[in-house]
Design a protein around this motif. Structure first.
Motif, PDB file in Angstrom:
ATOM      1  N   SER A 191     -18.437  56.365 -26.924  1.00 37.05           N
ATOM      2  CA  SER A 191     -19.124  55.481 -27.864  1.00 37.05           C
ATOM      3  C   SER A 191     -19.398  56.277 -29.136  1.00 37.05           C
ATOM      4  O   SER A 191     -18.905  57.400 -29.297  1.00 37.05           O
ATOM      5  CB  SER A 191     -20.427  54.953 -27.263  1.00 37.05           C
ATOM      6  N   ARG A 192     -20.199  55.738 -30.010  1.00 40.40           N
ATOM      7  CA  ARG A 192     -20.509  56.416 -31.269  1.00 40.40           C
ATOM      8  C   ARG A 192     -21.664  57.414 -31.147  1.00 40.40           C
ATOM      9  O   ARG A 192     -21.962  58.121 -32.097  1.00 40.40           O
ATOM     10  CB  ARG A 192     -20.862  55.379 -32.340  1.00 40.40           C
ATOM     11  N   GLU A 309     -25.022  55.947 -34.997  1.00 39.18           N
ATOM     12  CA  GLU A 309     -23.725  55.284 -34.850  1.00 39.18           C
ATOM     13  C   GLU A 309     -22.967  55.225 -36.176  1.00 39.18           C
ATOM     14  O   GLU A 309     -21.751  55.457 -36.221  1.00 39.18           O
ATOM     15  CB  GLU A 309     -23.924  53.862 -34.325  1.00 39.18           C
ATOM     16  N   HIS A 347     -23.765  62.030 -33.547  1.00 39.31           N
ATOM     17  CA  HIS A 347     -22.764  61.040 -33.941  1.00 39.31           C
ATOM     18  C   HIS A 347     -21.409  61.465 -33.397  1.00 39.31           C
ATOM     19  O   HIS A 347     -21.036  62.641 -33.448  1.00 39.31           O
ATOM     20  CB  HIS A 347     -22.687  60.928 -35.456  1.00 39.31           C
ATOM     21  N   ILE A 358     -19.787  50.412 -29.702  1.00 39.38           N
ATOM     22  CA  ILE A 358     -20.902  50.434 -30.636  1.00 39.38           C
ATOM     23  C   ILE A 358     -22.110  49.816 -29.951  1.00 39.38           C
ATOM     24  O   ILE A 358     -22.049  48.697 -29.439  1.00 39.38           O
ATOM     25  CB  ILE A 358     -20.560  49.658 -31.930  1.00 39.38           C
ATOM     26  N   CYS A 359     -23.218  50.592 -29.913  1.00 38.83           N
ATOM     27  CA  CYS A 359     -24.422  50.118 -29.238  1.00 38.83           C
ATOM     28  C   CYS A 359     -24.975  48.885 -29.893  1.00 38.83           C
ATOM     29  O   CYS A 359     -25.635  48.110 -29.288  1.00 38.83           O
ATOM     30  CB  CYS A 359     -25.493  51.206 -29.231  1.00 38.83           C
TER      31      CYS A 359
END
Length: 359
Positions: A191-192, A309, A347, A358-359
């Motif tokens: 993820s980011r 993010e 990040h 992306i959360c």
């Protein structure tokens, strides 16, 4: 800070750093996060960032405690939905709250039927949950872990201070317990936001007994964990875009600055406190700021993670803080110990051609 990512070339990479820290050779990720908040939080500075808010602080339930359980369930369901996974895909759930025997959590997540570890770290519980989620995911004990915590103004006042109907006058040093819940899905799926490392806090007690001044009680523990993170990982304030404490509030922040300065560091330009961010001190009458397990958790999920993010903040030290008191210890005149856990968030730019979350 570069040495944080450099591991000795051994068959088993050395991940233990200093006295209390871990740097993950293969970092886990926060795949998704969700925040649920009450009516006072909804009209505060972060109101527009929460995933879900309610003008009914009982969330349709009969009691404050049941409302808190509902917040936890909703936060977990939202986080799972964002991660596009089902509850049965989560290996372990790490959750806690402020109530006796953790009833808000056990009753809130019961319907999900995820193997669960109940936690109590007071207002530091989000850090404790994230640390254990990260360690479990990095160790390969499951594909997905779920961390969740919550607090509620009504249930906390009833548990630790006075019934709301008593209408007692709160001192200026007091903080307002956040009505909110934050949930996080952690795993090795990219993820980011990666969890680069953790610094597990220890109990620090300066002998303070005023439960209405929790910022002063928790500031020494926050200092200990922040300084330990610097020393264990060979870094300093300049290596972080933000150093975020959970809920020291305005009084606790000033104490933190003095204590950290005494250790040879100046974090004034990098510091942010969730308890000072979630409410407007001038218009919302929250005195020293916000507190409660939900304070750091909802602020992280709604406000901090999006900045990481996007790459606006490259590296953040997230340090939720907890005052480890109970109604029994308070009534017996015991002091209020503090604890704080440090989570290093970074990040993570997606690899070319690789889909990211992306959360």
């Amino acid at each position: 800070m570069e040495q944080m990512g450099q591991m000795k070339q051994k068959e088993q990479p050395e991940q233990i750093r200093g006295k209390q820290s871990i740097v993950f050779a293969d970092p886990p990720y926060i795949i998704s996060a969700a925040s649920v908040a009450g009516s006072k939080e909804a009209v505060g500075p972060l109101g527009k960032f929460f995933d879900m808010t309610s003008q009914d602080d009982q969330f349709g339930e009969k009691t404050w405690e049941e409302a808190e359980s509902t917040m936890q369930k909703e936060a977990c369901v939202l986080a799972l939905g964002k991660a596009r996974i089902k509850a049965e895909e989560v290996r372990y759930l790490f959750g806690g709250d402020l109530l006796r025997q953790g009833v808000a959590t056990s009753m809130g997540v019961e319907a999900l039927q995820i193997p669960m570890f109940g936690l109590f770290g007071a207002c530091s519980t989000s850090g404790e949950a994230l640390a254990l989620c990260a360690m479990s995911a990095a160790a390969g004990y499951g594909k997905y872990m779920l961390g969740v915590t919550s607090s509620h103004f009504g249930s906390a006042e009833k548990e630790f201070r006075f019934p709301l109907g008593y209408a007692n006058q709160r001192p200026l040093s007091a903080q307002w317990t956040v009505t909110g819940s934050g949930a996080f899905v952690v795993g090795m799926r990219r993820s980011r936001v990666k969890i680069r490392g953790i610094t597990v806090g220890k109990i620090v007690d300066y002998g303070l007994k005023d439960s209405q001044n929790m910022g002063a009680c928790m500031a020494p523990a926050a200092t200990d964990t922040i300084v330990r993170n610097f020393e264990d990982m060979g870094v300093g304030p300049e290596d972080y875009d933000r150093i975020v404490t959970g809920d020291l509030g305005y009084i606790g922040q000033s104490i933190l600055f003095d204590l950290v300065k005494g250790k040879g560091y100046d974090i004034r330009k990098k510091h942010m406190d969730c308890g000072m961010t979630i409410f407007d001190q001038e218009t919302q009458d929250t005195h020293s700021g916000g507190s409660g397990c939900g304070c750091a958790a909802t602020t992280l999920a709604s406000f901090i993670l999006p900045k990481i993010e996007s790459g606006e903040w490259k590296r953040v030290l997230f340090v939720p803080t907890g005052a480890l008191m109970s109604t029994v210890s308070y009534n017996e005149g015991a002091s209020v110990p503090g604890i704080a856990h440090g989570i290093v968030l970074e990040h993570s730019a997606p690899d070319p051609g690789e889909a990211d979350e992306i959360c």
